[in-house]
Design a protein around this motif. Structure first.
Motif, PDB file in Angstrom:
ATOM      1  N   ARG A  11       0.764  -1.399   0.031  1.00 53.93           N
ATOM      2  CA  ARG A  11       0.111  -0.003   0.038  1.00 53.93           C
ATOM      3  C   ARG A  11       0.948   1.267   0.154  1.00 53.93           C
ATOM      4  O   ARG A  11       0.654   2.175  -0.697  1.00 53.93           O
ATOM      5  N   ASP A  12       1.974   1.241   0.625  1.00 55.16           N
ATOM      6  CA  ASP A  12       2.761   2.259   0.868  1.00 55.16           C
ATOM      7  C   ASP A  12       3.336   2.626  -0.521  1.00 55.16           C
ATOM      8  O   ASP A  12       3.559   3.810  -1.013  1.00 55.16           O
ATOM      9  N   LEU A  13       3.829   1.630  -1.137  1.00 48.89           N
ATOM     10  CA  LEU A  13       4.633   1.692  -2.440  1.00 48.89           C
ATOM     11  C   LEU A  13       3.754   2.369  -3.513  1.00 48.89           C
ATOM     12  O   LEU A  13       4.131   2.881  -4.298  1.00 48.89           O
ATOM     13  N   LYS A  14       2.409   1.754  -3.303  1.00 45.21           N
ATOM     14  CA  LYS A  14       1.569   1.974  -4.548  1.00 45.21           C
ATOM     15  C   LYS A  14       1.079   3.415  -4.203  1.00 45.21           C
ATOM     16  O   LYS A  14       0.878   4.181  -5.506  1.00 45.21           O
ATOM     17  N   ASP A  15       1.004   3.942  -3.131  1.00 48.44           N
ATOM     18  CA  ASP A  15       0.397   5.185  -2.743  1.00 48.44           C
ATOM     19  C   ASP A  15       1.409   6.241  -3.038  1.00 48.44           C
ATOM     20  O   ASP A  15       1.082   7.675  -3.099  1.00 48.44           O
ATOM     21  N   ASN A  16       2.577   5.988  -3.014  1.00 47.85           N
ATOM     22  CA  ASN A  16       3.717   7.017  -2.585  1.00 47.85           C
ATOM     23  C   ASN A  16       5.000   6.755  -3.942  1.00 47.85           C
ATOM     24  O   ASN A  16       5.905   7.679  -3.344  1.00 47.85           O
ATOM     25  N   ARG A  18       6.217   5.954  -8.037  1.00 52.04           N
ATOM     26  CA  ARG A  18       5.742   5.502  -9.306  1.00 52.04           C
ATOM     27  C   ARG A  18       6.468   3.860  -9.603  1.00 52.04           C
ATOM     28  O   ARG A  18       7.474   3.821  -9.229  1.00 52.04           O
ATOM     29  N   VAL A  19       5.526   2.812  -9.187  1.00 51.74           N
ATOM     30  CA  VAL A  19       5.752   1.682  -9.333  1.00 51.74           C
ATOM     31  C   VAL A  19       5.341   0.458 -10.077  1.00 51.74           C
ATOM     32  O   VAL A  19       4.111   0.636 -10.604  1.00 51.74           O
ATOM     33  N   VAL A  20       6.274  -0.590 -10.494  1.00 53.93           N
ATOM     34  CA  VAL A  20       5.619  -1.739 -11.340  1.00 53.93           C
ATOM     35  C   VAL A  20       5.777  -2.695 -10.332  1.00 53.93           C
ATOM     36  O   VAL A  20       7.061  -3.271 -10.019  1.00 53.93           O
ATOM     37  N   PHE A  21       4.732  -3.382 -10.287  1.00 54.82           N
ATOM     38  CA  PHE A  21       4.563  -4.584  -9.477  1.00 54.82           C
ATOM     39  C   PHE A  21       4.496  -5.700 -10.433  1.00 54.82           C
ATOM     40  O   PHE A  21       3.683  -5.663 -11.319  1.00 54.82           O
ATOM     41  N   LEU A  22       5.336  -6.790 -10.441  1.00 58.33           N
ATOM     42  CA  LEU A  22       5.370  -7.809 -11.063  1.00 58.33           C
ATOM     43  C   LEU A  22       4.931  -9.066 -10.180  1.00 58.33           C
ATOM     44  O   LEU A  22       5.513  -9.432  -9.119  1.00 58.33           O
ATOM     45  N   PHE A  23       3.755  -9.544 -10.687  1.00 60.23           N
ATOM     46  CA  PHE A  23       2.985 -10.666  -9.664  1.00 60.23           C
ATOM     47  C   PHE A  23       3.649 -11.887 -10.530  1.00 60.23           C
ATOM     48  O   PHE A  23       3.795 -11.952 -11.627  1.00 60.23           O
ATOM     49  N   SER A  24       4.407 -12.836  -9.486  1.00 62.69           N
ATOM     50  CA  SER A  24       4.997 -13.996 -10.084  1.00 62.69           C
ATOM     51  C   SER A  24       5.066 -15.021  -8.968  1.00 62.69           C
ATOM     52  O   SER A  24       4.257 -14.907  -8.167  1.00 62.69           O
ATOM     53  N   ALA A  25       5.696 -15.941  -9.137  1.00 60.40           N
ATOM     54  CA  ALA A  25       5.911 -17.281  -8.190  1.00 60.40           C
ATOM     55  C   ALA A  25       7.042 -17.993  -8.622  1.00 60.40           C
ATOM     56  O   ALA A  25       7.306 -18.180  -9.774  1.00 60.40           O
ATOM     57  N   ASN A  26       7.726 -18.450  -7.831  1.00 60.47           N
ATOM     58  CA  ASN A  26       8.905 -19.508  -7.905  1.00 60.47           C
ATOM     59  C   ASN A  26       8.723 -20.567  -8.949  1.00 60.47           C
ATOM     60  O   ASN A  26       9.492 -21.015  -9.703  1.00 60.47           O
ATOM     61  N   PHE A  78       1.696   7.036  -7.678  1.00 58.14           N
ATOM     62  CA  PHE A  78       1.110   7.937  -6.580  1.00 58.14           C
ATOM     63  C   PHE A  78      -0.439   7.448  -6.379  1.00 58.14           C
ATOM     64  O   PHE A  78      -1.210   8.203  -6.185  1.00 58.14           O
ATOM     65  N   GLY A  79      -0.515   6.101  -6.156  1.00 63.59           N
ATOM     66  CA  GLY A  79      -2.257   5.611  -5.886  1.00 63.59           C
ATOM     67  C   GLY A  79      -3.015   5.498  -7.270  1.00 63.59           C
ATOM     68  O   GLY A  79      -4.087   4.868  -7.037  1.00 63.59           O
ATOM     69  N   THR A  80      -2.561   6.033  -8.370  1.00 62.76           N
ATOM     70  CA  THR A  80      -3.447   5.946  -9.463  1.00 62.76           C
ATOM     71  C   THR A  80      -2.986   4.916 -10.541  1.00 62.76           C
ATOM     72  O   THR A  80      -1.547   4.771 -10.741  1.00 62.76           O
ATOM     73  N   GLU A  81      -3.756   3.837 -10.875  1.00 68.71           N
ATOM     74  CA  GLU A  81      -3.155   2.889 -11.832  1.00 68.71           C
ATOM     75  C   GLU A  81      -3.122   3.470 -13.305  1.00 68.71           C
ATOM     76  O   GLU A  81      -3.908   4.016 -13.853  1.00 68.71           O
TER      77      GLU A  81
END
Length: 103
Positions: A11-16, A18-26, A78-81
């Motif tokens: 939540r902190d990263l998403k809201d504060n 410019r972030v790229v989340f990579l959803f993954s698994a081993n 900063f919180g906006t997709e």
């Protein structure tokens, strides 16, 4: 790339940031194909923070974001997709770069 440790950190990263989340698994073989190319992509898009989200550890974050296939990317500023590249299909370097350039 940093590894997500807590939902609060998400939540902190998403809201504060410019972030790229990579959803993954081993265990995801298509996800493993991205590993060698991600450092170069991160360098080319240095204005973003890249975050690895373990799909098994953060299933609630996946559900919240409608991520049911991996590897998948969701970008926030900063919180906006800004955009999402969400599917269960393998992704090439060119596809990931094109997605990020289009934001």
């Amino acid at each position: 790339m940093i590894k997500l440790e807590t939902e609060q950190q998400y939540r902190d990263l998403k809201d504060n940031n410019r972030v790229v989340f990579l959803f993954s698994a081993n265990w995801c073989s298509d996800c493993r194909l991205l590993e060698p190319i991600m450092p170069e992509i991160e360098a080319d898009f240095a204005d973003y923070t890249f975050v690895y989200v373990d799909r098994d550890q953060f299933i609630d974050v996946c559900i919240e974001n409608d991520v049911f296939g991996i590897p998948s990317f969701i970008v926030f500023s900063f919180g906006t997709e800004l955009g999402r590249f969400v599917s269960k299909e393998a992704k090439t370097k060119d596809e990931v770069v094109s997605f990020l350039q289009a934001l």
